[in-house]
Design a protein around this motif. Structure first.
Motif, PDB file in Angstrom:
ATOM      1  N   PRO A 122      32.587  13.485  -4.347  1.00  0.00           N
ATOM      2  CA  PRO A 122      33.695  13.825  -3.178  1.00  0.00           C
ATOM      3  C   PRO A 122      33.680  13.908  -2.226  1.00  0.00           C
ATOM      4  O   PRO A 122      34.647  13.373  -0.932  1.00  0.00           O
ATOM      5  CB  PRO A 122      34.252  15.088  -3.920  1.00  0.00           C
ATOM      6  CG  PRO A 122      33.617  15.648  -4.909  1.00  0.00           C
ATOM      7  CD  PRO A 122      32.278  15.320  -4.986  1.00  0.00           C
ATOM      8  N   LEU A 123      32.649  14.189  -1.456  1.00  0.00           N
ATOM      9  CA  LEU A 123      32.375  13.440   0.010  1.00  0.00           C
ATOM     10  C   LEU A 123      32.869  12.013   0.799  1.00  0.00           C
ATOM     11  O   LEU A 123      33.384  11.535   1.750  1.00  0.00           O
ATOM     12  CB  LEU A 123      31.066  13.370   0.515  1.00  0.00           C
ATOM     13  CG  LEU A 123      30.111  14.796   0.716  1.00  0.00           C
ATOM     14  CD1 LEU A 123      28.711  14.865   0.944  1.00  0.00           C
ATOM     15  CD2 LEU A 123      30.981  15.862   1.077  1.00  0.00           C
ATOM     16  N   GLY A 261      29.406  19.800  -1.141  1.00  0.00           N
ATOM     17  CA  GLY A 261      29.538  18.206  -1.570  1.00  0.00           C
ATOM     18  C   GLY A 261      28.834  17.323  -2.064  1.00  0.00           C
ATOM     19  O   GLY A 261      28.407  16.406  -3.090  1.00  0.00           O
ATOM     20  N   LEU A 262      27.351  17.997  -2.355  1.00  0.00           N
ATOM     21  CA  LEU A 262      26.319  16.982  -2.470  1.00  0.00           C
ATOM     22  C   LEU A 262      26.065  17.883  -4.470  1.00  0.00           C
ATOM     23  O   LEU A 262      25.177  17.144  -5.118  1.00  0.00           O
ATOM     24  CB  LEU A 262      24.920  17.617  -2.159  1.00  0.00           C
ATOM     25  CG  LEU A 262      24.711  17.107  -1.033  1.00  0.00           C
ATOM     26  CD1 LEU A 262      23.449  17.418   0.175  1.00  0.00           C
ATOM     27  CD2 LEU A 262      24.393  15.541  -0.785  1.00  0.00           C
ATOM     28  N   PHE A 263      26.983  18.471  -4.833  1.00  0.00           N
ATOM     29  CA  PHE A 263      26.916  19.225  -6.090  1.00  0.00           C
ATOM     30  C   PHE A 263      28.309  19.290  -6.112  1.00  0.00           C
ATOM     31  O   PHE A 263      28.217  19.875  -7.474  1.00  0.00           O
ATOM     32  CB  PHE A 263      26.062  20.901  -5.495  1.00  0.00           C
ATOM     33  CG  PHE A 263      24.549  20.752  -5.342  1.00  0.00           C
ATOM     34  CD1 PHE A 263      23.802  20.313  -6.306  1.00  0.00           C
ATOM     35  CD2 PHE A 263      24.916  21.042  -4.250  1.00  0.00           C
ATOM     36  CE1 PHE A 263      22.834  20.177  -6.177  1.00  0.00           C
ATOM     37  CE2 PHE A 263      23.280  20.580  -3.654  1.00  0.00           C
ATOM     38  CZ  PHE A 263      22.265  20.628  -4.465  1.00  0.00           C
ATOM     39  N   GLY A 415      37.220  18.163 -11.032  1.00  0.00           N
ATOM     40  CA  GLY A 415      37.693  19.239 -10.243  1.00  0.00           C
ATOM     41  C   GLY A 415      37.441  18.533  -9.094  1.00  0.00           C
ATOM     42  O   GLY A 415      39.346  18.752  -8.692  1.00  0.00           O
ATOM     43  N   SER A 416      36.785  18.698  -8.406  1.00  0.00           N
ATOM     44  CA  SER A 416      37.179  18.839  -7.189  1.00  0.00           C
ATOM     45  C   SER A 416      38.399  16.862  -6.643  1.00  0.00           C
ATOM     46  O   SER A 416      38.988  16.676  -5.936  1.00  0.00           O
ATOM     47  CB  SER A 416      35.957  17.672  -5.938  1.00  0.00           C
ATOM     48  OG  SER A 416      35.873  19.284  -5.908  1.00  0.00           O
ATOM     49  N   THR A 417      37.554  15.617  -7.317  1.00  0.00           N
ATOM     50  CA  THR A 417      38.454  14.691  -7.918  1.00  0.00           C
ATOM     51  C   THR A 417      39.676  14.701  -7.556  1.00  0.00           C
ATOM     52  O   THR A 417      41.189  14.279  -7.180  1.00  0.00           O
ATOM     53  CB  THR A 417      37.657  13.630  -8.448  1.00  0.00           C
ATOM     54  OG1 THR A 417      36.488  13.446  -8.039  1.00  0.00           O
ATOM     55  CG2 THR A 417      38.493  11.905  -8.475  1.00  0.00           C
ATOM     56  N   VAL A 418      40.009  15.177  -8.434  1.00  0.00           N
ATOM     57  CA  VAL A 418      41.985  14.955  -9.371  1.00  0.00           C
ATOM     58  C   VAL A 418      42.272  16.494  -8.570  1.00  0.00           C
ATOM     59  O   VAL A 418      43.227  15.881  -8.024  1.00  0.00           O
ATOM     60  CB  VAL A 418      41.226  15.894 -11.158  1.00  0.00           C
ATOM     61  CG1 VAL A 418      43.123  17.085 -11.299  1.00  0.00           C
ATOM     62  CG2 VAL A 418      40.730  15.321 -11.438  1.00  0.00           C
TER      63      VAL A 418
END
Length: 612
Positions: A122-123, A261-263, A415-418
């Motif tokens: 997501p970064l 963000g790497l995970f 989840g982060s993207t949504v």
């Protein structure tokens, strides 16, 4: 000619990642800087003077301004062209990075792990969604990948054509983003740490001596660009406000943004109006991300001692370079308190992190790793089961192990993207513009507007004068007719609907003329009328309501400090709106016809707003 299975899967991953990013980006719209640059494009010719100018005080991005100029003149205020361009750019990054991995690393399914990290983290969501951010960050990410690949090929073959590619890669990045200057030290660190042996001094000396043409090439490109940059920007270096500000920035950028963000983090976002949301990683997820990073480093160092250590040192060195750069250029601004929470500042670090992970996991092609150190005998209950030892899994059960890692990364990032997409879809600027365009389409003939600012939720006053109607609507399909004087002007309300105009600001003090019971002007003279409070020097909107008699029309003048405005007084009860530049604590109203009188207790100096 049949592609390798790893390549087939890699291209499938790239296609999925690009589709997800394009869908996420399409939910949003243009934002603050995009509106401003589109307006600048419409009022400018396609000339070097427009392309080679500063953006937001310190950015020089001629190629990006060229793209914005072409898109704006072709389709106006539309977001879909940028969605397409950013998707194409992201696909190019994915393809180039896969090629880099095939060039640099040992073959195997494990190459898909760093590729998945780059594609799904997501970064880079900001860079694939925001028009201006994407036009700066994505070309630099591509330039980083191409430059590393060119240097690796030059180190292995010594062919001069790879130096041309190296120089061209850096020029590509610099045409969009001056931060691409960091490619030069990155390439040097890459060479010293991964393609030389011995201690720091020996490795540096050998790298300088053996690959001197590469350093001369990079130096020439950097010096040429710096000469151009300093001719446009006097200085972009700014002293940080305090040591606490520096600590907060480093802590946020690394601890809250980069490592989670790497995970697949940050898993939670902080809404930021129309701008892309900021990371809001919780305490427990941050701790777990750091534990996971430590575990990955320990496992890879255990498997490939020398290579993995050097790879992680390369990542650490580049992170420090990025933090130092922003410390010197961004921490004296009003946004220093949150700048470390914006993922766009570490998109290039994501490329380096993914590459270093690949080196640590797979090892460099055509090299021999040092044998792993003898492990200490641990109690049985502390030893990892054989099924959980990543290096062994990658060797013996490569495809299942890679599949598990990739699925975990994708699920974590989903989840982060949504969450990002849901917040990115909320756009005041898009809704305001759509409503305003619909209102203009059905507005009656003769509808005129005062030049007022659009709502702050659409464009910030920081971008003056590009938050005014006269500039904001320049690239729009339908533009309001702007006047500087009218009896019944209109403005847009906060939702974009056309409303009668009013003025909110400073009123005059009540008058006490015995005949008018207000302020009276007669006999061809003037009257000074005090304001309730003084106003500063700027362009104001004035509303005057008056009753006039004693004759026909006459010329009148309103003075505010050194600023004057002539207008026509009509017999009867009227109101008039007009612009006036000036400052002071009183106004002077003067009539030219001695037979005409005017009574008024209704003068306001301020800004045009919708009728309350």
């Amino acid at each position: 000619m049949r592609p390798a299975p790893v390549t087939v899967v890699a291209f499938g991953m790239i296609a999925v990642a690009v589709a997800v990013r394009a869908w996420t980006a399409s939910r949003g719209f243009l934002i603050l800087d995009d509106f401003m640059l589109a307006s600048r494009a419409m009022e400018s010719d396609l000339s070097p003077g427009h392309l080679f100018t500063s953006v937001n005080d310190s950015h020089v991005m001629p190629a990006g301004l060229l793209v914005i100029w072409l898109v704006t003149h072709a389709v106006g205020l539309a977001h879909w062209p940028y969605v397409v361009l950013l998707a194409v750019g992201y696909a190019a990054i994915g393809i180039a990075f896969h090629r880099l991995l095939r060039t640099a690393l040992r073959p195997g399914w494990g190459q898909l792990v760093p590729l998945g990290l780059l594609l799904f983290s997501p970064l880079s969501l900001e860079a694939t969604s925001m028009a201006l951010t994407g036009l700066t960050v994505l070309p630099m990410m591509l330039a980083v990948v191409l430059a590393m690949g060119a240097q690796i090929r030059y180190v292995r073959t010594r062919r001069r054509r790879h130096l041309v590619t190296l120089a061209a890669s850096m020029v590509l990045g610099l045409l969009f983003f001056e931060k691409a200057l960091l490619i030069a030290p990155l390439v040097f660190l890459l060479t010293v740490l991964l393609f030389t042996t011995g201690g720091p001094v020996r490795a540096t000396r050998d790298a300088v001596r053996r690959f001197l043409p590469a350093w001369l090439t990079l130096t020439a490109v950097c010096l040429g660009y710096l000469a151009l940059y300093t001719s446009i920007i006097s200085s972009s270096a700014k002293e940080p406000t305090s040591a606490g500000t520096v600590f907060t920035f480093w802590h946020q950028l690394i601890g809250y943004t980069l490592v989670p963000g790497l995970f697949g983090g940050p898993w939670q976002w902080l809404p930021s109006a129309d701008v892309a949301p900021l990371v809001a990683t919780g305490v427990l997820p941050r701790v777990l991300a750091w534990v996971a990073l430590a575990a990955v480093i320990a496992v890879t160092v255990r498997a490939r001692r020398s290579t993995a250590v050097r790879a992680w040192l390369l990542l650490l060195a580049y992170v420090l370079l990025v933090c130092a750069l922003f410390t010197l250029t961004r921490l004296s601004t009003d946004f220093a308190a949150w700048v470390g929470l914006a993922p766009r500042y570490v998109c290039d670090v994501l490329v380096v992190a993914a590459f270093c992970l690949g080196v640590a996991l797979m090892g460099l092609r055509d090299t021999v790793d040092a044998p792993p150190a003898e492990p200490r005998r641990l109690p049985a209950f502390l030893r990892l089961p054989a099924l959980l030892r990543l290096p062994a899994l990658l060797r013996r059960q490569a495809r299942p192990a890679v599949a598990v890692v990739l699925v975990g990364l994708v699920v974590s990032a989903a989840g982060s993207t949504v969450g990002f997409g849901d917040l990115w879809a909320l756009k005041n600027g898009r809704d305001f513009l759509r409503t305003a365009q619909a209102e203009l389409a059905k507005a009656p003939a003769g509808t005129v507007f005062l030049d007022a600012p659009v709502p702050e939720t659409v464009q910030a006053p920081l971008f003056y004068p590009y938050h005014m109607y006269s500039r904001f609507f320049l690239p729009a399909k339908r533009r309001p007719t702007i006047v500087d004087m009218a009896e019944k002007p209109s403005v847009f309300d906060n939702s974009g609907r056309i409303r009668p105009a009013w003025v909110r600001g400073v009123d005059i003090r009540p008058g006490a003329d015995p005949w008018c019971r207000t302020h009276k002007v007669a006999g061809g003279g003037g009257v000074r009328i005090p304001l309730a409070s003084a106003v500063g020097d700027r362009r104001w909107i004035v509303r005057i309501g008056y009753l006039s008699g004693g004759g026909g029309e006459t010329a009148a003048m309103l003075r505010l400090g050194d600023g004057t405005r002539w207008f026509t007084v009509q017999p009867g009860l009227h109101q008039l709106f007009f612009t006036l530049d000036g400052s002071g604590g009183e106004v002077e109203l003067t009539l030219m016809d001695p037979d005409v009188w005017v009574c008024t207790n209704d003068i306001t100096i301020g800004e045009a707003v919708a009728w309350p």
